[in-house]
Design a protein around this motif. Sequence first.
Motif, PDB file in Angstrom:
ATOM      1  N   GLU A   1      16.509  12.805   3.929  1.00 25.09           N
ATOM      2  CA  GLU A   1      15.465  13.818   4.037  1.00 25.09           C
ATOM      3  C   GLU A   1      14.204  13.146   4.556  1.00 25.09           C
ATOM      4  OE1 GLU A   1      15.474  17.130   3.269  1.00 25.09           O
ATOM      5  OE2 GLU A   1      17.465  17.269   2.373  1.00 25.09           O
ATOM      6  N   GLU A   2      13.553  13.740   5.532  1.00 29.04           N
ATOM      7  CA  GLU A   2      12.307  13.206   6.084  1.00 29.04           C
ATOM      8  C   GLU A   2      11.132  13.638   5.222  1.00 29.04           C
ATOM      9  OE1 GLU A   2      11.445  11.358   8.795  1.00 29.04           O
ATOM     10  OE2 GLU A   2      13.466  11.048   9.554  1.00 29.04           O
TER      11      GLU A   2
ATOM     12  N   ASN B   1       7.807  15.122   4.074  1.00 26.01           N
ATOM     13  CA  ASN B   1       7.055  16.303   4.529  1.00 26.01           C
ATOM     14  C   ASN B   1       7.884  17.259   5.381  1.00 26.01           C
ATOM     15  OD1 ASN B   1       4.546  15.798   3.246  1.00 26.01           O
ATOM     16  ND2 ASN B   1       4.090  14.270   4.804  1.00 26.01           N
ATOM     17  N   ASP B   2       9.192  17.039   5.453  1.00 30.58           N
ATOM     18  CA  ASP B   2      10.076  17.934   6.199  1.00 30.58           C
ATOM     19  C   ASP B   2      11.382  18.125   5.423  1.00 30.58           C
ATOM     20  OD1 ASP B   2      10.760  19.584   8.342  1.00 30.58           O
ATOM     21  OD2 ASP B   2      11.756  17.954   9.425  1.00 30.58           O
TER      22      ASP B   2
ATOM     23  N   SER C   1      14.348  19.725   3.120  1.00 29.48           N
ATOM     24  CA  SER C   1      15.030  21.020   3.112  1.00 29.48           C
ATOM     25  C   SER C   1      14.711  21.765   1.814  1.00 29.48           C
ATOM     26  CB  SER C   1      16.544  20.814   3.228  1.00 29.48           C
ATOM     27  OG  SER C   1      17.030  20.141   2.079  1.00 29.48           O
TER      28      SER C   1
END
Length: 68
Positions: free
Chosen positions: A32-33, A35-36, A38
């Motif tokens: 998971e990135e 601030n982005d 899911s």
Amino acid sequence: MCILQLDKKACAAIHAVNLRNLLGAECRTIREEMNDESDEFLDLFENPVSYIGGGRTSSGFFTVEELV
């Protein structure tokens, strides 16, 4: 992409897999990135995710310095 960013991403991936193996998990690891994330990931937490500053090193790996 800067080589140092790739270095840190590789280090994070290695630690994630090692942690998964240490815990005996047989699931997939999904990245998971920051601030982005899911919605599925964010739903795992009761409180909103917050970030703590850090990452003061240029590399995610240990660095060796030559003594003079």
